[in-house]
Write a protein that holds these residues in place. Sequence first.
Motif, PDB file in Angstrom:
ATOM      1  N   TYR A 158      -4.125   1.044  -3.591  1.00 32.20           N
ATOM      2  CA  TYR A 158      -4.217   2.082  -4.391  1.00 32.20           C
ATOM      3  C   TYR A 158      -4.935   3.395  -3.894  1.00 32.20           C
ATOM      4  N   MET A 159      -5.788   3.178  -3.246  1.00 32.93           N
ATOM      5  CA  MET A 159      -6.438   4.211  -2.491  1.00 32.93           C
ATOM      6  C   MET A 159      -5.540   4.857  -1.375  1.00 32.93           C
ATOM      7  N   TRP A 160      -5.170   4.021  -0.499  1.00 35.23           N
ATOM      8  CA  TRP A 160      -4.178   4.501   0.662  1.00 35.23           C
ATOM      9  C   TRP A 160      -3.179   5.401  -0.148  1.00 35.23           C
ATOM     10  N   ALA A 161      -2.417   4.760  -1.137  1.00 34.42           N
ATOM     11  CA  ALA A 161      -1.516   5.376  -1.752  1.00 34.42           C
ATOM     12  C   ALA A 161      -1.799   6.684  -2.449  1.00 34.42           C
ATOM     13  N   ASP A 162      -3.236   6.792  -2.974  1.00 32.60           N
ATOM     14  CA  ASP A 162      -3.562   7.997  -3.484  1.00 32.60           C
ATOM     15  C   ASP A 162      -3.939   9.170  -2.487  1.00 32.60           C
ATOM     16  N   PRO A 184       7.819   2.849   5.724  1.00 33.54           N
ATOM     17  CA  PRO A 184       7.210   4.001   4.842  1.00 33.54           C
ATOM     18  C   PRO A 184       6.762   5.106   5.661  1.00 33.54           C
ATOM     19  N   ALA A 185       5.794   5.030   6.725  1.00 37.20           N
ATOM     20  CA  ALA A 185       5.588   6.066   7.464  1.00 37.20           C
ATOM     21  C   ALA A 185       6.562   7.164   7.899  1.00 37.20           C
ATOM     22  N   ASP A 186       7.593   6.357   8.351  1.00 41.09           N
ATOM     23  CA  ASP A 186       8.629   7.348   8.763  1.00 41.09           C
ATOM     24  C   ASP A 186       8.980   8.271   7.587  1.00 41.09           C
ATOM     25  N   ASP A 232       0.716  -1.256  -0.263  1.00 39.51           N
ATOM     26  CA  ASP A 232       0.199   0.071   0.143  1.00 39.51           C
ATOM     27  C   ASP A 232       0.815   1.262   0.029  1.00 39.51           C
ATOM     28  N   TYR A 233       2.172   1.029  -0.425  1.00 41.45           N
ATOM     29  CA  TYR A 233       3.115   2.169  -0.315  1.00 41.45           C
ATOM     30  C   TYR A 233       3.754   2.417  -1.663  1.00 41.45           C
ATOM     31  N   THR A 234       4.118   1.040  -2.272  1.00 40.05           N
ATOM     32  CA  THR A 234       4.931   1.217  -3.598  1.00 40.05           C
ATOM     33  C   THR A 234       4.025   1.848  -4.521  1.00 40.05           C
ATOM     34  N   GLU A 235       2.761   1.931  -4.618  1.00 41.40           N
ATOM     35  CA  GLU A 235       1.908   2.361  -5.745  1.00 41.40           C
ATOM     36  C   GLU A 235       2.153   3.964  -5.613  1.00 41.40           C
ATOM     37  N   PHE A 236       2.258   4.357  -4.336  1.00 41.65           N
ATOM     38  CA  PHE A 236       2.431   5.937  -4.097  1.00 41.65           C
ATOM     39  C   PHE A 236       3.335   6.530  -4.890  1.00 41.65           C
ATOM     40  N   PRO A 260      15.169   5.148  -0.661  1.00 44.00           N
ATOM     41  CA  PRO A 260      15.318   4.133   0.279  1.00 44.00           C
ATOM     42  C   PRO A 260      14.655   2.740   0.128  1.00 44.00           C
ATOM     43  N   ARG A 261      13.489   2.540  -0.867  1.00 43.14           N
ATOM     44  CA  ARG A 261      12.889   1.511  -1.140  1.00 43.14           C
ATOM     45  C   ARG A 261      12.219   1.128   0.372  1.00 43.14           C
TER      46      ARG A 261
END
Length: 700
Positions: free
Chosen positions: A628-632, A671-673, A511-515, A665-666
């Motif tokens: 995708y929505m989280w990343a949106d 991800p939140a940090d 839910d981060y890599t699509e961002f 950083p991949r």
Amino acid sequence: MSCKEEPKQKETITMNFENTLLKDWSGPYEGVPAFDKMNVNDIKEAMETGMALSLQDIEAIANNNDTPTFENTIVALEASGQKLNDVYTYYGIMGSNRSSPEFREIQTELAPKLSDYNSKISQNEKLFNRVKRVYEDSQKSPLPEDQQRVVDLTYKSFEMNGANLNPDKKKRYAEINKELSTLYTKFSNNVLHDEENYVTYLNKNQLGGLSDSFINSAAKIATDKGEDGKYAITNSRSSMDPFLTYSTERDLRKIVWSNYYSRGDNADDYDNNDLVAEILKLRKERVALMGYDNYAEWRLQDRMAKTPENAMNLMMKVWPAAIARVKEEVADMQAVADANKDNVTIEPWDYRFYAEKVRKKKYDLDSDEVKQYLQLESLTEALFYTAGRLFNYKFTPVPKGKVPVFHEDVKVWEVTDRDTKKHIGLWYLDPFAREGKRSGAWATTYRSYTSYQGETNVLASNNSNFVKAAPGEPVLISWDDATTFFHEFGHALHFFSSTVKYPTLNSGVRDYTEFQSQLLERWLSTDDVINQFLIHHETGQPMPASLIEKIKKASTFNQGFGTTEYLASALIDMKLHLANPTNIDIDAFERETLAELNMPKELPMRHRTPHFGHVFSGEGYATAYYGYMWADVLTSDASEAFKDAPGGFYDADVAEKLVKYLFAPRNAMDPADAYRLFRGRDAKIEALMRDRGFPVPTEE
């Protein structure tokens, strides 16, 4: 020094060096895959040999009698299976880009073997005990940050895959994975069958509303399929979408729509409903072995959302506004239909057609007019321009023949740093739809960046399904397709910009890599890109300011449709995995759940359950399509950081932070940090609502 036992006699693995797929990658650019010599007859032997060599590596690590350390256990694990990784590149190409009936038979045979192979690693007790020891030691004496992250991720992966189970439960866990692997392959091949075999052929008097370029392309596809003089509408989104948008033949629109949305749901030998039910049962049984109530609870623990409740909460905050907007959109479309005395009530196969008429009426915006400025070749240059401005990358075409490719359509570019001239990698582009190629668009790597054994370059690819133009004509694509082109290139930039030391840190949090890729879509509509690269294919003139203004004004147009069709799929994905799968009727569940959600009858889910490959041809997006929505939310919030910056979307300071914290950083940091380092705070949903033109919720 610890006392060592006598080493056991190793099983000798014979390498067939005549098998091209087993040969080391050679040639320029640190060695490249020999795609030109790829042969389907070699893949089974190559995969089996690769698995055997990898398991040999695993046994050596597991049976090392020295005290477990980061170097002799974790690093050794990172370095294992190199030959299989290389062979898997060919396997992926044969499955996604160059599939054939012969390969599918081999794929079906290999699926349970691959599952067994994975189980032999995840359930290797000696190996896990060594990993666990390193993990426990690191809890007392923390390792350097990147090493600690690798240890944590490795241990968590073993734990989530049943490493702590007792022998009986481990046995059943492995059996379930084996059954699932076969079901995933069958699901995927059934969808591909329906995509290849449901083709709608038109004659000359059935072409009303279609553009010349679409007609010419459809004629060529029909000729290639042995139907000279006809026009082929293939069962793919890139063919279906423009046909439903422009065709004046309503009965044919219904046929094309029905073919597309019934993939995997035709009550025949290729029907996927029973497969989905079985997949859900097995997934629930497997996670129950580890004490989880449902698959979603297990899956989301290492995602940004953390729990199904958090993911559902986000989706349900947006859903009411989305379906309310659909109601408005349908009213606008019905008004146009009534004014034209069309005597229709809007049905799903009418939505795109009448939405286009509303777009013209409300915004005087003609999608086909926009398309005349969207040449694939120019858009590719726009990608390179964006990468140059944000990442300082230069893309230089590699001369034909210097690097092997798997199809004549594939082109290759070298990626270098514009200032230092340092070589970064190669970018492969496979742009066109063809038989044997899976639908949609995706990005992948053949080799990722790491530095723990010395720096490696990146071999990355983008894959699309644009309809090839007739000879001598430019490839013109829709605004939506251009957006997707930028999106997938965002994934490639994520690969190229990696600075991680260890392979595990190249993995993604779904839910981060699509961002990152969704964020890159925003550069398509920047003035710099529009003014330089959106050039009319006949006149060579840039897109006029008046048309640009219309596009920007219409940016929230049809957001009801786009948001609702996506969210319906994401909600069904989550609800299916939260439901009791015993005796589940997939068609009935989908229908009844959508009714409970007040799903508008005028549009379908983006991916109906029987062809929802994201979720049922593997596990990458299972209970994670919400991502995708989280990343949106992250995307909308991050894009406001650029909008508010002095230099706008090309602001040097914000771009530097973008690369440093969000791309390079991949998975080397949480991800939140990483997002907080970029933005100075968490992302806010209000940005998403503003983006879509929905009412912004007020704080309670």
